[in-house]
Motif scaffolding. Structure first.
Motif: not given
Length: 439
Positions: A340-343, A346-356, A375-388
């Motif tokens: 989920a997060n390679r730390r 590159e991973a910084q571009k794909h962060l999401i804010l979770r609210r589950p 599961f609920i998550a918010f992000q400015a870019d759906l493609e770079k965020g959750f989908i990736t």
């Protein structure tokens, strides 16, 4: 366990010697001891209390409805959540605007609280009454988002659809149920108690007849913690802390990068300060999970179950050092947290804010517990965020124990700036010659 054992010992029947000692102390001493115990001992309360309302000092908690962004996104998560999805029945843009204005009016009132209106008793009551004549805010937030299906030919919104907003497609491990997916408009309710969310939903349904129809809903909750534990991530129904690596919602600069669509982005101008919302109803096969060895459970997640710490750390907030573990000898390469997060940068571009939230829906036809994660998550870019992130997780070992069955992709509208504004105003004004009446 020691505290529980002590509590059990206090409530255990007294030994014969103990009973003789108490009797010898006299009735007055026993009465005094009882009076001292009653505030701490719930079992000593009067029978009258079994139908009294439980006490709480949080019912007056209130969030402001107005602002640059909608509440309920970076707002601290309370104990009870619910997502309700609707099909919009409005026949034209005028009715769509009526719907959005009505939603704005009702949400503003419900979040602020106040006295329920009164009508002639010959008419249906204007309020359900489940919270009583005085509606308390109870930390309520209601967040409105639009699905891609609303951006069709009905209202002339197609040219204004957010760039990355699509209908949610199934991933390899999904078993999506039609009746639990998608929707023209979704409302997220969060408050201290489930009854407050239900009250708000019923109020909105009552006040929007003929304008929208409930499609599906899912309620959820998170366990309430004592103050000394409240800073830890809440646990999901698999027993692990959920959201350990969540970005800090109090960091405005970080939220502008991760969550909020910015005015200078490639999104339509009206969408600035909104956010993409992902909702996923993920069933957990808890019976199978509960029979899985602890070591295997921890290996699947990449964290210690008790502490939430990564394998190379001591606390939940410790950051795993994957660079020092390239072969996955400490944290397996297919562990959930590592995929989920390679730390890395590159991973910084794909962060999401979770609210589950956790959910429990009774039992299935096969006699299994129907429970899991809302599961609920918010992000400015759906493609770079959750989908990736989800594509990285495809095929992970955790899939043996989970099955996504519903949800959808939505776009959370920008905030309502003041009492003259309304939800979706910037969208209606920007979407062609039939401009909305300006607020």
């Amino acid at each position: 366990m020691q505290d529980d054992e002590k509590s059990h010992d206090r409530n255990a029947p007294a030994s014969p010697a103990r009973r003789r000692l108490l009797l010898g102390a006299g009735v007055g001493a026993i009465a005094a001891a009882g009076a001292t115990m009653m505030p701490q001992d719930a079992s000593a309360l009067s029978n009258e209390s079994v139908t009294n309302a439980p006490e709480s000092d949080t019912t007056a908690q209130r969030h402001s409805f107005y602002g640059l962004h909608q509440p309920g996104i970076v707002t601290p998560r309370p104990a009870a959540g619910m997502v309700a999805s609707f099909d919009v029945l409005a026949r034209d843009r005028e009715q769509l605007e009526q719907l959005l204005r009505t939603l704005t009016e009702r949400i503003a009132f419900l979040m602020h609280g106040g006295k329920a209106p009164e009508l002639d008793p010959k008419f249906p009551p204007p309020d359900s009454g489940i919270l009583g004549p005085e509606i308390v805010p109870d930390n309520l937030t209601v967040t409105a988002a639009l699905g891609s299906s609303l951006f069709d030919d009905r209202f002339g919104l197609k040219p204004m659809k957010p760039k990355h907003l699509t209908r949610m497609q199934g991933f390899p491990n999904d078993a999506l149920e039609k009746d639990l997916c998608h929707g023209d408009l979704v409302l997220q309710f969060c408050s201290n108690t489930p009854d407050t969310n239900i009250h708000a939903l019923r109020d909105i349904v009552k006040n929007t007849p003929g304008l929208m129809l409930l499609r599906w809903k899912q309620e959820g909750s998170v366990p309430v913690q004592p103050p000394d534990k409240a800073k830890e991530s809440a646990r999901n129904f698999l027993g692990f802390r959920d959201g350990s690596a969540n970005p800090d919602p109090a960091d405005e600069t970080l939220m502008n990068r991760i969550v909020w669509v910015q005015p200078d982005s490639d999104e339509p101008a009206w969408a600035a300060q909104g956010s993409y919302q992902v909702v996923r109803i993920i069933r957990n096969f808890v019976e199978r999970w509960d029979r899985t060895p602890l070591q295997e459970q921890e290996t699947i997640f990449g964290r210690r179950k008790a502490s939430g710490a990564p394998f190379d750390g001591r606390t939940e907030t410790d950051v795993p050092d994957y660079a020092a573990d390239p072969e996955g000898k400490v944290t397996p390469l297919d562990a959930h947290i590592r995929l989920a997060n390679r730390r890395d940068a590159e991973a910084q571009k794909h962060l999401i804010l979770r609210r589950p939230f956790n959910y429990s829906n009774g039992i299935s036809k096969s006699g299994q517990l129907e429970m899991g994660l809302l599961f609920i998550a918010f992000q400015a870019d759906l493609e770079k965020g959750f989908i990736t992130v989800q594509n990285r997780l495809n095929g992970e070992p955790l899939e043996e124990y989970i099955k996504p069955v519903g949800g959808g992709f939505f776009f959370a509208l920008p905030g309502v700036k003041d009492e003259q504004d309304f939800l979706g105003r910037t969208l209606l004004e920007a979407s062609g010659p039939q401009n909305a009446r300006k607020a």
